[in-house]
Design a protein around this motif. Structure first.
Motif, mmCIF file in Angstrom:
data_model
loop_
_atom_site.group_PDB
_atom_site.id
_atom_site.type_symbol
_atom_site.label_atom_id
_atom_site.label_comp_id
_atom_site.label_asym_id
_atom_site.label_seq_id
_atom_site.Cartn_x
_atom_site.Cartn_y
_atom_site.Cartn_z
ATOM 1 N N THR A 187 32.538 38.627 57.145
ATOM 2 C CA THR A 187 33.680 38.735 56.234
ATOM 3 C C THR A 187 33.257 39.509 54.991
ATOM 4 N N PRO A 188 33.816 40.699 54.752
ATOM 5 C CA PRO A 188 33.436 41.469 53.564
ATOM 6 C C PRO A 188 33.692 40.686 52.275
ATOM 7 N N MET A 189 32.740 40.770 51.361
ATOM 8 C CA MET A 189 32.821 40.075 50.073
ATOM 9 C C MET A 189 32.306 41.008 48.984
ATOM 10 N N ALA A 246 28.983 41.970 34.903
ATOM 11 C CA ALA A 246 29.046 42.290 36.335
ATOM 12 C C ALA A 246 29.778 41.197 37.100
ATOM 13 N N MET A 247 29.462 39.955 36.818
ATOM 14 C CA MET A 247 30.108 38.848 37.518
ATOM 15 C C MET A 247 31.598 38.768 37.175
ATOM 16 N N ALA A 248 31.953 39.029 35.938
ATOM 17 C CA ALA A 248 33.368 39.027 35.546
ATOM 18 C C ALA A 248 34.122 40.097 36.331
ATOM 19 N N TRP A 249 33.525 41.278 36.470
ATOM 20 C CA TRP A 249 34.149 42.360 37.233
ATOM 21 C C TRP A 249 34.282 41.958 38.705
ATOM 22 N N LEU A 250 33.223 41.402 39.289
ATOM 23 C CA LEU A 250 33.252 40.999 40.699
ATOM 24 C C LEU A 250 34.233 39.865 40.964
ATOM 25 N N ASN A 251 34.417 38.979 40.001
ATOM 26 C CA ASN A 251 35.349 37.865 40.196
ATOM 27 C C ASN A 251 36.768 38.347 40.447
ATOM 28 N N ASN A 252 37.109 39.540 39.978
ATOM 29 C CA ASN A 252 38.426 40.112 40.276
ATOM 30 C C ASN A 252 38.596 40.342 41.773
ATOM 31 N N PHE A 253 37.519 40.641 42.459
ATOM 32 C CA PHE A 253 37.556 40.880 43.903
ATOM 33 C C PHE A 253 37.416 39.579 44.673
ATOM 34 N N ALA A 254 36.594 38.665 44.173
ATOM 35 C CA ALA A 254 36.381 37.383 44.849
ATOM 36 C C ALA A 254 37.649 36.555 44.861
ATOM 37 N N ALA A 255 38.476 36.739 43.851
ATOM 38 C CA ALA A 255 39.724 35.986 43.751
ATOM 39 C C ALA A 255 40.767 36.485 44.744
ATOM 40 N N GLY A 256 40.399 37.518 45.513
ATOM 41 C CA GLY A 256 41.327 38.028 46.521
ATOM 42 C C GLY A 256 42.202 39.153 46.020
ATOM 43 N N GLY A 257 42.001 39.545 44.768
ATOM 44 C CA GLY A 257 42.812 40.636 44.241
ATOM 45 C C GLY A 257 42.541 41.944 44.948
ATOM 46 N N GLY A 258 41.268 42.267 45.141
ATOM 47 C CA GLY A 258 40.893 43.473 45.855
ATOM 48 C C GLY A 258 41.237 44.771 45.158
ATOM 49 N N SER A 259 41.913 44.692 44.004
ATOM 50 C CA SER A 259 42.258 45.924 43.311
ATOM 51 C C SER A 259 41.136 46.294 42.348
ATOM 52 N N ARG A 260 41.132 47.522 41.931
ATOM 53 C CA ARG A 260 40.097 48.022 41.037
ATOM 54 C C ARG A 260 40.434 47.628 39.606
#
Length: 140
Positions: A51-53, A114-128
């Motif tokens: 599963t991509p993360m 870095a973690m704050a930026w990545l949390n946007n993706f981990a939350a399922g947003g997937g947007s830039r």
């Protein structure tokens, strides 16, 4: 997803997953070739169950061959990658890796940023996410 951590690339790389984010720590002073990159990407697939993360990649003082950079850029195993480094050389290596990526890729000198930026993706947003002043996008 596998619990704990996985060691890859002949011990140069340790991977783990926490809160939906892969952490990849490369041993400082490592030289990473294409075989190391392929092994690390297999380990990513193994630890995530395919599963991509999003991924935090700590690459301070790591030399990466052009073939390895290309291999990393082709992976489908990550949603986004934040490269954590501490020097101008680390930033240049990260910029070279960004050229062929198919996913959002930014350089940071702060783990918290870095973690704050990545949390946007981990939350399922997937947007830039926008407005990350420490990212490479500010340089390009």
């Amino acid at each position: 997803m596998m619990p704990g951590h996985i060691t890859a690339a002949h011990g140069k790389n340790v991977l783990s997953v926490s809160a939906g984010i892969i952490t990849s720590v490369w041993q400082p002073g490592s030289v990473v070739d294409v075989h190391d990159a392929k092994e690390a990407m297999r380990a990513v697939e193994q630890i995530t169950g395919g599963t991509p993360m999003p991924m935090l990649s700590e690459m301070t003082d790591v030399e990466i061959s052009a073939a390895a950079r290309y291999e990393f850029a082709q992976t489908a195993g990550v949603l986004a990658i934040a490269v954590l480094g501490s020097s101008t050389v680390d930033r240049v290596v990260a910029a070279a890796m960004k050229r062929h990526t198919r996913y959002p890729h930014e350089f940071f000198t702060s783990r918290d940023d870095a973690m704050a930026w990545l949390n946007n993706f981990a939350a399922g947003g997937g947007s830039r996410p926008e407005g990350y002043p420490d990212g490479i996008s500010a340089l390009t």
